[in-house]
Design a protein around this motif. Structure first.
Motif, short mmCIF file in Angstrom:
data_model
loop_
_atom_site.label_atom_id
_atom_site.label_comp_id
_atom_site.label_asym_id
_atom_site.label_seq_id
_atom_site.Cartn_x
_atom_site.Cartn_y
_atom_site.Cartn_z
N ALA A 158 -2.57 -10.38 -4.97
CA ALA A 158 -2.71 -8.95 -4.89
C ALA A 158 -4.30 -8.36 -5.19
CB ALA A 158 -1.97 -8.56 -6.15
N GLU A 159 -4.44 -7.27 -4.38
CA GLU A 159 -5.41 -6.51 -4.31
C GLU A 159 -5.27 -5.01 -4.43
OE1 GLU A 159 -8.88 -8.09 -1.86
OE2 GLU A 159 -7.14 -9.34 -0.94
N GLY A 160 -5.96 -4.23 -5.06
CA GLY A 160 -6.13 -3.03 -5.17
C GLY A 160 -7.23 -2.18 -5.92
N TYR A 161 -7.23 -0.84 -5.59
CA TYR A 161 -8.19 0.21 -6.17
C TYR A 161 -7.97 1.31 -6.38
CZ TYR A 161 -9.63 0.61 -1.54
OH TYR A 161 -9.35 1.15 -0.05
N LEU A 218 2.90 -6.03 1.59
CA LEU A 218 3.15 -4.59 1.79
C LEU A 218 1.73 -4.13 1.19
CD1 LEU A 218 6.57 -3.79 -0.18
CD2 LEU A 218 5.84 -3.69 2.12
N ILE A 219 1.29 -2.96 2.11
CA ILE A 219 0.22 -2.05 1.89
C ILE A 219 0.52 -0.65 1.55
CG2 ILE A 219 -1.97 -1.31 2.78
CD1 ILE A 219 -1.69 -3.61 4.78
N PHE A 220 0.22 -0.21 0.48
CA PHE A 220 0.33 1.12 0.04
C PHE A 220 -0.94 1.67 -0.10
CE2 PHE A 220 1.85 4.36 -3.15
CZ PHE A 220 2.59 5.36 -2.27
N GLN A 221 -1.25 2.86 0.58
CA GLN A 221 -2.51 3.83 0.31
C GLN A 221 -2.28 5.06 0.50
OE1 GLN A 221 -5.38 2.62 3.53
NE2 GLN A 221 -3.73 2.34 4.90
N GLY A 222 -3.33 6.01 -0.11
CA GLY A 222 -3.08 7.21 0.01
C GLY A 222 -4.24 8.23 -0.49
N GLY A 223 -3.86 9.39 -0.60
CA GLY A 223 -4.98 10.28 -1.48
C GLY A 223 -4.27 11.34 -2.07
N ASN A 258 -8.32 8.71 -4.17
CA ASN A 258 -7.66 7.82 -3.18
C ASN A 258 -7.21 6.67 -3.99
OD1 ASN A 258 -9.73 9.32 -1.09
ND2 ASN A 258 -7.67 9.01 -0.24
N PHE A 259 -6.20 6.06 -3.37
CA PHE A 259 -5.69 4.58 -4.12
C PHE A 259 -5.37 3.51 -2.83
CE2 PHE A 259 -2.24 7.65 -3.67
CZ PHE A 259 -1.20 6.80 -2.81
N TYR A 260 -5.31 2.44 -3.13
CA TYR A 260 -4.80 1.07 -2.20
C TYR A 260 -4.48 0.17 -2.96
CZ TYR A 260 -5.79 -2.17 1.35
OH TYR A 260 -5.36 -3.15 2.33
N THR A 261 -3.39 -0.31 -2.27
CA THR A 261 -2.93 -1.53 -3.30
C THR A 261 -2.07 -2.32 -1.97
OG1 THR A 261 -1.43 -2.49 -4.75
CG2 THR A 261 -0.80 -0.51 -3.57
#
Length: 705
Positions: free
Chosen positions: A350-353, A287-292, A298-301
């Protein structure tokens, strides 16, 4: 002149639903209108806005070329903070909407309209006739008249009605804001090759080595939306749009946006030399969740659930770097694996920032993922070979410079250093300064240091200073307090089609040993030379690359094993470690949604024997101690168990969904591995592996071990 008349007429035709203005109401005010009399504030606002739009608007060429006739409706507002926002656009061409959005994005923040001295919203509706000639004749008779912005809807402050707050949460038109955001462009070699030519043209002030790049960095030079538009398929149903063109969930308002996608990496293959099992496979769901939130944050996971069983040589390598604690393997580039069914592996990742850009000079990221430094396929400084790790990164860009500081927390998972069942923690800090010397020449300076948590040292605050030299700190914290490396990079643009690039890594430098001619073990050096050829032989979309890499024995290693340049039993630089030389050639081609690639790698490597009669360290394994070296002089690349390695890969595929980079592909790998001495770990092996899959391409798989 036609554009000028068209836009002047456009602004004169603004329709405003209004109440009569009184002295308690004030128009929005540009800086240029500060000293204008109250009675002329409205006129000044109109004229300043008109002038700004006229100077920045460009009529889309496609609209003119296709002789389109119609109308575009634009509704925009000046909000309580004085920012211009496009609320809604309606047009037959995406280019018409995108161009108007671009112009409004350039407008500065101004003083907002007020009612009774309190800031309020002001809204405008603009109908635009297409083509331009439809407006020119009507306007020509009134060309000396000021644009008529005579009335406006001043929204008087009133108590907020919150009973409908939930129902008012609605998505507006989705304009693909990711392409202007501070989201990282995923580390995919194929994806980066699409815009590499535009990003490296002669004369642009770009910095391509510090990766991942932000979409906002590249979008000035490469039109992601236009290129994606070329790949869109006609789809009317909801399912068709989501399959071929769009994110699964996409939501956008003027204040925030987000997308949610279900990602896949499904592979099924056959190793023709392996008889223990029938097929290879990988089953990844993610599952990829990203936005601003706003324009600066901005965020991404992404969370992966994976099961797989791979080709024999790859499985053996994964098991050779297994961690302490009983788990059978570490999947290279991914993470620690648990047993799964018959000789398979289960490896969650898991990755994200979080990404924050306070102004045009700085970008800060705090996350868990990978980084890469260099213009080549390989990097001798910092690559995306190892598993993801926690990091904090500061990018500073100004003048002709880009300065990248990265602080990382790494792990040593070997049984020899595990304490009380807990993996050993170490830290790494590096900085990379990229400088555009001329419009053709770029040079870069790199420095990195690794230190461990000895004497409860933890994260050493000395290394937080982004402008200090790490080598000096290493000496001040003790002779064995850390392991520092320095590096150099360069790139020269012969033309818009041909770039050459290079790297040098220096792990230890002793002038007497380097220039003494004795081939000392202290000559811990490596270098890279490469060339890129964009639109090769004038064929659009054809990319060719050749690269040579060599690293001397014992580079990246240390006499204190924990201080090696590695993480999770994998190198943080070249995936072969050290004590090797290789040459590689890559070809890539893309046309619409179709793509293909071919890769050939030939190299000589030196391995340890790891036999009862010979336990010496010959410098290829960065996790062995330098103190186990068999001799001090006469050290040569490929020493030890010299091995010839050949790897080739051909892949072809179809981009199913350009928004998520979902690809349907087939590939074939041929690998030949031939050591001088056959040992338990290194033996003669030939592999022919065919593979088919459906993959969301957001990270690089490396099979060329």
């Amino acid at each position: 002149m036609k554009n000028y008349l068209f836009l002047l007429f456009l602004l004169s035709a603004i329709i405003l639903k209004s109440q009569a203005q009184d002295n308690s109401q004030r128009f929005p005010e540009f800086l240029q209108c500060t000293n204008v009399d109250f009675a002329n504030k409205e006129t000044c606002f109109k004229n300043t806005l008109t002038k700004f739009v006229l100077n920045n608007y460009e009529v889309p060429l496609e609209v003119i070329r296709e002789n389109y006739r119609g109308e575009i409706i634009v509704i925009f507002e000046v909000d309580k903070t004085g920012n211009f926002n496009v609320v809604y656009t309606d047009a037959a061409y995406a280019e018409l909407k995108e161009e108007m959005q671009r112009v409004f994005n350039l407008l500065p923040q101004i003083k907002p309209a007020t009612y009774n001295s309190r800031p309020i919203f002001v809204q405008f509706k603009m109908p635009v006739k297409i083509p331009l000639e439809l407006n020119t004749e009507d306007f020509s008779t009134t060309s000396q008249v000021e644009p008529d912005i005579s009335e406006i809807n001043f929204q008087q402050p009133q108590e907020d009605d919150l009973t409908n707050e939930y129902d008012q949460i609605q998505s507006e038109e989705f304009t693909r804001p990711r392409y202007e955001s501070q989201i990282n462009i995923p580390l995919s070699h194929e994806y980066y090759s699409r815009f590499d030519a535009e990003f490296n043209k002669i004369g642009v002030n770009t910095h391509s080595a510090s990766k991942p790049l932000l979409f906002s960095e590249v979008s000035k030079y490469y039109n992601f939306k236009a290129e994606e538009n070329k790949m869109l398929r006609d789809a009317d149903s909801w399912f068709g749009k989501k399959l071929w063109n769009e994110h699964l969930v996409q939501y956008q308002t003027k204040d925030y946006w987000f997308t949610l996608d279900f990602a896949l990496d499904l592979q099924l293959g056959k190793d023709f030399q392996q008889t223990d099992f029938d097929f290879t496979y990988n089953n990844t769901r993610a599952l990829i969740f990203q936005g601003g939130l706003g324009k600066k944050f901005n965020f991404y996971t992404v969370a992966y659930e994976n099961q797989g069983r791979f080709v024999d040589y790859y499985n053996r390598f994964a098991e050779s770097i297994r961690p302490d604690g009983g788990d059978p393997a570490i999947i290279p580039g991914r993470g620690i694996a648990k047993p799964f069914m018959d000789e398979g592996y289960d490896y969650p990742v898991a990755e994200g920032y979080l990404s924050y850009t306070p102004n045009k000079f700085f970008n800060l990221q705090f996350g868990h993922g990978k980084n890469f430094i260099g213009d080549g396929y390989r990097s001798l400084l910092m690559s995306d070979n190892a598993s993801p790790y926690p990091y904090f990164k500061l990018n500073t860009t100004f003048w002709k410079l880009k300065y990248t500081n990265t602080w990382m927390s790494l792990r040593d998972v070997r049984p020899a250093v595990t304490e009380n069942g807990s993996f050993r923690t170490k830290y790494m800090a590096n900085h990379y300064l990229s400088y555009n010397v001329t419009k053709r020449l770029n040079i870069g300076l790199f420095e990195s240091v690794v230190w461990e948590n000895d004497n409860n040292r933890g994260f050493d605050l000395n290394y937080l200073n982004p402008v200090i030299f790490y080598r000096a700190i290493e000496f001040s914290t003790g002779a064995r307090g850390g392991n520092a490396l320095i590096g150099l990079t360069s790139k020269y643009k012969f033309s818009d089609e041909i770039n050459i690039y290079g790297q040098m890594i220096i792990d230890e430098f002793s002038t007497s040993d380097v220039f003494g001619g004795n081939q000392s073990w202290k000559n811990k050096l490596g270098y890279q030379l490469g060339v890129k050829y964009f639109d090769a032989f004038k064929i659009p979309g054809l990319f060719l690359q050749a690269e040579y890499n060599q690293v001397r024995p014992y580079t990246y290693s240390h006499n204190t094993g924990v201080l090696n340049y590695g993480h999770n039993n994998q190198s943080m630089a070249h995936l072969w470690g050290s004590n090797f030389r290789e040459i590689l050639a890559i070809a890539r081609y893309k046309n619409d949604r179709w793509y293909g690639s071919a890769k050939v790698i030939y190299g000589n490597r030196g391995f340890d024997y790891n036999m009862a009669t010979n336990q010496a360290a010959y410098g290829g394994d960065i996790y062995t101690s330098e103190r186990q070296r068999p001799f001090d002089a006469g050290v040569k690349i490929g020493q030890g168990n010299t091995t010839t390695s050949f790897f080739s890969n051909i892949e072809a595929g179809y981009i199913v969904n350009p928004a998520t980079n979902l690809k349907l592909y087939g590939s074939f790998i041929y690998r030949s591995f031939n050591p001088d001495v056959k040992t338990h770990q290194n033996y003669e092996n030939t592999t022919s592996w065919i593979n088919f899959g459906l993959r969301t391409d957001i990270f690089n798989w490396y099979y060329d071990y």
